[in-house]
Write a protein that holds these residues in place. Structure first.
Motif, PDB file in Angstrom:
ATOM      1  N   ARG A  49       0.854  -1.186   0.000  1.00 36.99           N
ATOM      2  CA  ARG A  49       0.000   0.000   0.000  1.00 36.99           C
ATOM      3  C   ARG A  49       0.894   1.241   0.000  1.00 36.99           C
ATOM      4  O   ARG A  49       1.956   1.238   0.627  1.00 36.99           O
ATOM      5  CB  ARG A  49      -0.850   0.038   1.266  1.00 36.99           C
ATOM      6  CG  ARG A  49      -1.814  -1.091   1.403  1.00 36.99           C
ATOM      7  CD  ARG A  49      -2.604  -0.938   2.713  1.00 36.99           C
ATOM      8  NE  ARG A  49      -3.475  -2.075   2.893  1.00 36.99           N
ATOM      9  CZ  ARG A  49      -4.635  -2.230   2.256  1.00 36.99           C
ATOM     10  NH1 ARG A  49      -5.047  -1.303   1.411  1.00 36.99           N
ATOM     11  NH2 ARG A  49      -5.379  -3.294   2.457  1.00 36.99           N
ATOM     12  N   ARG A 130       0.755  -8.675   6.195  1.00 36.31           N
ATOM     13  CA  ARG A 130      -0.435  -8.628   5.328  1.00 36.31           C
ATOM     14  C   ARG A 130      -1.094  -7.259   5.308  1.00 36.31           C
ATOM     15  O   ARG A 130      -1.634  -6.837   4.293  1.00 36.31           O
ATOM     16  CB  ARG A 130      -1.476  -9.663   5.790  1.00 36.31           C
ATOM     17  CG  ARG A 130      -0.994 -11.088   5.585  1.00 36.31           C
ATOM     18  CD  ARG A 130      -2.125 -12.090   5.760  1.00 36.31           C
ATOM     19  NE  ARG A 130      -1.574 -13.448   5.706  1.00 36.31           N
ATOM     20  CZ  ARG A 130      -2.288 -14.528   5.494  1.00 36.31           C
ATOM     21  NH1 ARG A 130      -3.589 -14.445   5.316  1.00 36.31           N
ATOM     22  NH2 ARG A 130      -1.708 -15.708   5.445  1.00 36.31           N
ATOM     23  N   GLU A 131      -1.057  -6.568   6.468  1.00 34.49           N
ATOM     24  CA  GLU A 131      -1.723  -5.253   6.527  1.00 34.49           C
ATOM     25  C   GLU A 131      -1.058  -4.247   5.591  1.00 34.49           C
ATOM     26  O   GLU A 131      -1.663  -3.251   5.204  1.00 34.49           O
ATOM     27  CB  GLU A 131      -1.663  -4.661   7.940  1.00 34.49           C
ATOM     28  CG  GLU A 131      -2.228  -5.544   9.030  1.00 34.49           C
ATOM     29  CD  GLU A 131      -1.170  -6.454   9.622  1.00 34.49           C
ATOM     30  OE1 GLU A 131      -0.242  -5.941  10.261  1.00 34.49           O
ATOM     31  OE2 GLU A 131      -1.257  -7.689   9.420  1.00 34.49           O
ATOM     32  N   ASP A 135      -5.429  -5.175  -1.084  1.00 33.61           N
ATOM     33  CA  ASP A 135      -6.472  -6.191  -0.938  1.00 33.61           C
ATOM     34  C   ASP A 135      -6.484  -7.148  -2.129  1.00 33.61           C
ATOM     35  O   ASP A 135      -5.908  -6.874  -3.174  1.00 33.61           O
ATOM     36  CB  ASP A 135      -7.849  -5.505  -0.861  1.00 33.61           C
ATOM     37  CG  ASP A 135      -7.990  -4.692   0.411  1.00 33.61           C
ATOM     38  OD1 ASP A 135      -7.436  -5.124   1.439  1.00 33.61           O
ATOM     39  OD2 ASP A 135      -8.655  -3.641   0.369  1.00 33.61           O
ATOM     40  N   GLY A 136      -7.167  -8.257  -1.944  1.00 31.55           N
ATOM     41  CA  GLY A 136      -7.447  -9.151  -3.067  1.00 31.55           C
ATOM     42  C   GLY A 136      -6.343 -10.136  -3.385  1.00 31.55           C
ATOM     43  O   GLY A 136      -6.345 -10.753  -4.449  1.00 31.55           O
TER      44      GLY A 136
END
Lengths: 158, 158, 158
Positions: A49, A130-131, A135-136
């Motif tokens: 991200r 993971r954070e 997403d996806g």
């Protein structure tokens, strides 16, 4: 029936190589093939991200994380990057030529249902949680990659 | 009958990787296989003519073009290049050992009828025009590569 | 019966890429596949003995040999190596996370009977002799690689 699935291991986190991977993946998906992309080591940076995410990490992992680019918008070129100038120049040329950029290529990949797997072992090694990733995604290891590759007729390492 | 065609995506423009690509391609062709090499991004530099060629380009594209090596004779190594010294040293050792250099490997590839495709999308991005590239190439995009790869049993990304 | 053999060309001598190669190779062997690894160019450094070995060489070859890392314990990362600091940091994190290091991965590869071939042509070019390499290797050229690849369903270039 002939196998036509494709797999691509995305090891590199360079903008140019990431673009090559997604152009091939999207091309194959557009021709009706199932495509799996397996992101490992520096390739994980493509999936980060863009914003800072708080995550529990050891000191060295936090250092690695802080020094690696966060997401598709911040990657450099594998050659002639000149501290980011090269990547910027290439993006400008691509816009002039109406060539899709990496973020756009990734959106197309999602729309086309390309399976994106983040390698859990290299997440551990690189200290990426993971954070911090978009997403996806699916999360798996080398056995999952190999099972996909066994069903595919084109398998690339980029 | 078994498929024995081969494809190689030549993404890298490094002397050592280009040599590896042509050694594999020539080896396969010598064993009777059809071989397609698909040159993209920095790999296009391998195909550039050594002389300066006038071509209409935008400013950024002209800059990219001026900074990238023109042809097989001017490529550097992917490691230990030291501003060209490494490549020079390797060429000298190869001559001493009677190992074919890149230009020779490329000539053999032509003689053996290896299909060389220049990726039109990356030509656009890198600002490389047809006049700047050697003769005897085909020009195509990712769909052509994928069609060839689907008919092949070995597909490498170099 | 389906082909399930795998081949990996290990061109790179970077720690991270070498680890990726052995993780994939070991994973495939654990699933019962025959695996052949073909070490060429910088990949040969992974196979070098850690100790200095006396070998008859020309001047340039001796220079190359002296400047390249001797064995799996001395490789650097392909990115963020910072003169070896990056590789050291990654090894510490791997130990903390109980992830197998490269030497351990190589030992597992041997135990699983993975075939490791050193490319004789690149040994000539890099000036690396058999005495400098670890035991248990085979020595061959591109024709042997291609014969193995023709019998395999996954062929990667790393």
């Amino acid at each position: 029936m002939e196998k036509t699935k494709k797999t691509i291991i995305v090891f590199s986190g360079d903008l140019d190589k990431a673009m090559a991977a997604f152009v091939i993946a999207n091309g194959a998906a557009a021709m009706g093939d199932e495509v799996t992309m397996f992101f490992t080591f520096w390739g994980l940076n493509i999936l980060r991200r863009p914003e800072k995410v708080k995550a529990k990490k050891g000191f060295l992992q936090a250092m690695f994380g802080a020094m690696m680019p966060r997401g598709a918008g911040r990657l450099g070129l594998s050659k002639m990057n000149f501290g980011g100038m090269g990547a910027k120049m290439m993006k400008i040329v691509m816009r002039q030529k109406n060539v899709a950029g990496l973020e756009e290529l990734m959106a197309t990949a999602r729309e086309q249902g390309i399976k994106m797997i983040a390698c859990t072992m290299s997440m551990d090694v690189m200290g990426i949680t993971r954070e911090e990733l978009v997403d996806g995604l699916e999360y798996a290891g080398v056995a999952t990659y190999l099972a996909e590759a066994d069903e595919s007729n084109v398998n690339l390492f980029i």
